[in-house]
Design a protein around this motif. Structure first.
Motif: not given
Lengths: 296, 453
Positions: B222-224, B275-277, B419-420, B423, B426-427, B430
């Motif tokens: 979940n990271k960009t 885990p996040v990120g 990649k887009e 997001n 990610v959003l 987070t």
């Protein structure tokens, strides 16, 4: 007909001959790629095609009419302004401390440059571990000291990620600002301070009317150096966040890289580079003038 | 004037030396060394007739990686022994630079004869018109033998432009030790999506191990980054969604699959079940160190976990692998990545290049490659061989391959789109922003990317 060269002319010609190889080398490594880049920015150049048709200002129009360029520019300007501002202030404070009579001065002076000696990529990798949410030192310290109960996920937080990058840049670059400022401080004549003391000037007034004006050319040069270095910063952004989370740290350097090498749009990538260079010149030229005027 | 002459002569000599050094060939008498670290055979004694001898340049990244270097050398040696008149010259390029380097070389007219690629690189090479269709040159026997899902991933405008080589389907790894500690049956992995969530929550309830390290139920990237986008695509498949339709039109927002997928990612992040990120490399490390209950990963996972655990083969007893739990579609939905082989459209030795590709995907070569690196085959006749199904691990991945989907890489903007797409994840993980609002924010960018190409 033989020409009789004066000694001055001979010296000048000899000097020119000596700088000729360097000039040639710079032309090959800087001027030609620069010209090529400017030319590419007016073309529909892509890594996916051998043809590069001339398309005039289309790349510039596409850039300036979209939001992404302004977003990247805004991120870059915020990063540069905060980072350089803090570095100059911290560098000045450190230099003043190291120029005063403190204990272990020689030791502090010798360890000051260690962060600067560490390669940017290594610094980024170290801070990746420091910022790590579950195992990182930062959260360990914050939680143990009771400053926070919730773990901070610095590099994955939309509001914190840019500050996380700034932190690494400031940690790494401040020593250089401090050392250059310290060199400037050591060049201020002692008798100026003695005169100020005899006249009964306070420490603040001595700093404002003697130290600061004397350091003006050095500070202008340090600022110029830092602005240029941080405007071009790619490594920290790429290694720490890759432009994320959700484009929150997409600087001009990252945007250029993604446009040129992920979207293969070399024309648009070059156009970003050209605008970027012009912006940098807009900032660098006045700073350079300030530095030169102060020196003269 | 003597001094002038000396200075001028020295400068001219210096400049000439620099120019010569910069422009000279790298083969200044030294034997060229390929990326695998071997002395290239093209500098050894050449047979008298140069017409009979062919040298093929093979661009690849497996010769640059320690894990696959040995397999590469043995495969090339096997081919050269069987074809004494064809020599393979390795052009080893590290994976991260591979696509750019090949495209730059091709733009300069130096396309390698044979190219290795993956599902993301192949469309770029196809769009750059540097590769040729393979149906005729490889023949019907091989083309018809390609697994349908693999064939779909390499067919562009009705033409097969790459030969699928080694597929890497993603399956579910689970940690038996953590399952047992959480009161679950260590030998009964989740079979449905609901069970997956239930088991993940049970493992996450352990919170931390004896040393105070956190324990999570499941890991989802979940990271960009493009990989995170690809994994969202996998989750969306399990929820009954699709990224593009058969005509390549973006339909990711149709139905409720995307919203449900993002809600799943948000829930497991908010409940500290995941885990996040996290990037996939973080998750692989966490699984190897016993901090993660479950992870969807490729068939190279076994080697990775052996290394990251520090326990080697002994660690195999602590985990199991099974097909991805069944979701809304009623079948085990997952994705696969794949190593592929392409032939340059400008090669002067198309037949020899085809021979090399045929050899690399042949039974003998694949059995050898499987033995050394555990890779699978994209050919139905080879994938079903007993040698490639010698244990449960291989069987699970061969089974998973039957329902795995290729990434819809037909659009050259796919990688950027991924990649887009990341997001979105990610959003969702987070922020507390409304999920439809997040989709409404990102979707126009995806549509713009797809419309521009």
């Amino acid at each position: 007909m033989s020409i009789k060269w004066s000694r001055t002319l001979k010296n000048q010609a000899f000097g020119m001959l000596l700088v000729a190889p360097a000039t040639l080398l710079l032309s090959v490594t800087i001027l030609i790629p620069l010209a090529r880049s400017i030319s590419t920015s007016f073309r529909g150049a892509s890594l996916l095609s051998a043809e590069q048709p001339f398309i005039g200002l289309a790349n510039y129009k596409a850039l300036l009419s979209g939001q992404e360029f302004y977003h990247a520019l805004s991120i870059t300007l915020r990063y540069v302004a905060c980072t350089v501002g803090i570095e100059i202030v911290l560098g000045l404070v450190s230099a003043l401390l190291l120029n005063s009579r403190i204990r272990f001065r020689a030791f502090f002076r010798s360890i000051l440059l260690i962060p600067w000696a560490i390669p940017t990529l290594v610094a980024a990798l170290v801070f990746l571990l420091i910022y790590q949410a579950d195992y990182g030192v930062l959260n360990g310290l914050l939680i143990q000291s009771g400053l926070t109960e919730k773990k901070l996920n610095v590099l994955n937080d939309l509001n914190l990620a840019l500050y996380g990058i700034m932190g690494v840049a400031i940690w790494r670059q401040t020593p250089l600002a401090a050392v250059m400022t310290l060199a400037g401080l050591q060049g201020v004549p002692r008798d100026w301070y003695e005169a100020a003391t005899i006249d009964g000037a306070s420490k603040l007034k001595t700093f404002l009317y003697i130290t600061l004006p004397a350091l003006k050319p050095v500070l202008a040069n340090v600022t110029l150096l830092m602005v240029v270095a941080n405007f071009q910063m790619f490594t920290l952004f790429y290694a720490l966040t890759g432009g994320g989370p959700a484009d929150a740290t997409q600087s001009l350097a990252i945007y250029t890289y993604e446009t040129a090498f992920q979207a293969y749009d070399l024309g648009k990538g070059s156009a970003i580079g050209v605008i970027w260079m012009l912006l940098l010149l807009l900032i660098a030229v006045p700073l350079n003038r300030v530095a030169h005027r102060s020196m003269s | 004037m003597k001094l002038w002459k000396i200075v001028t002569l020295s400068l001219v000599t210096a400049i000439l030396t620099i120019v010569t050094a910069c422009s000279g060939s790298s083969n200044n008498g030294a034997k060229p060394v390929n990326q695998a670290g071997n002395v290239s055979k093209d500098n050894q004694q050449q047979p008298a007739s140069s017409e009979e001898n062919i040298e093929l340049t093979f661009a690849n990244w497996i010769s640059t990686e320690d894990a696959t270097k040995d397999a590469y050398n043995q495969l090339v040696e096997g081919f050269e022994n069987a074809h004494p008149n064809i020599k393979i010259k390795s052009l080893g390029i590290p994976f991260n630079e591979y696509k750019d380097q090949v495209l730059i070389a091709s733009t300069g007219g130096n396309t390698p004869d044979v190219l290795m690629a993956n599902q993301s690189f192949t469309p770029a090479f196809g769009n750059a018109n540097i590769v040729q269709p393979l149906e005729t040159i490889l023949g019907g026997d091989i083309i018809d033998d390609i697994l349908p899902s693999s064939k779909a991933g390499v067919t562009f405008n009705g033409k097969v432009i790459a030969m699928p080589w080694a597929p890497h389907p993603n399956a579910l790894f689970w940690n038996k030790t953590l399952f047992a500690k959480a009161g679950l049956d260590p030998n009964a992995p989740p079979k449905t999506w609901d069970e997956l969530l239930k088991y993940a929550e049970a493992v996450a309830a352990l919170k931390q191990d004896d040393k105070g390290n956190p324990i999570y139920g499941i890991g989802e990237a979940n990271k960009t980054g493009a990989y995170t986008g690809q994994m969202l695509l996998r989750i969306t498949l399990s929820h009954g969604g699709k990224f593009v339709d058969d005509q390549g039109k973006l339909i990711v927002n149709q139905g409720s699959a995307l919203v449900e997928s993002l809600q799943y990612l948000r829930d497991i992040a908010n409940k500290n079940v995941a885990p996040v990120g996290a990037e996939i490399k973080d998750l692989r490390a966490m699984f190897g160190t016993g901090s993660l209950g479950m992870l969807v990963n490729g068939d190279f996972g076994r080697n990775t976990f052996r290394t990251t655990s520090g326990k080697g083969e002994v660690f195999d007893k602590e985990w199991g692998v099974t097909t991805v739990p069944v979701g809304a579609t009623g079948r085990s939905e997952t994705v696969f990545t794949e190593h592929q082989l392409l032939i340059s459209s400008s090669t002067k030795h198309a037949e020899a290049a085809a021979e090399f590709v045929k050899y690399l995907v042949s039974k003998d070569a694949m059995v050898l490659y499987h033995k050394l690196n555990g890779v699978m085959s994209s050919r139905a006749s080879v994938a079903s061989l007993p040698e490639l199904n010698e244990d449960d691990y291989a069987k699970v991945f061969n089974e998973q391959m039957k329902t795995a989907s290729p990434f819809p890489t037909g659009n050259p903007a796919f990688e950027q789109a991924m990649k887009e797409t990341s997001n979105l994840t990610v959003l969702a993980t987070t922020t507390s922003e409304d999920i439809p609002a997040i989709i409404a924010k990102i979707l126009p960018k995806l549509q713009e990317l797809y419309a521009a190409k």
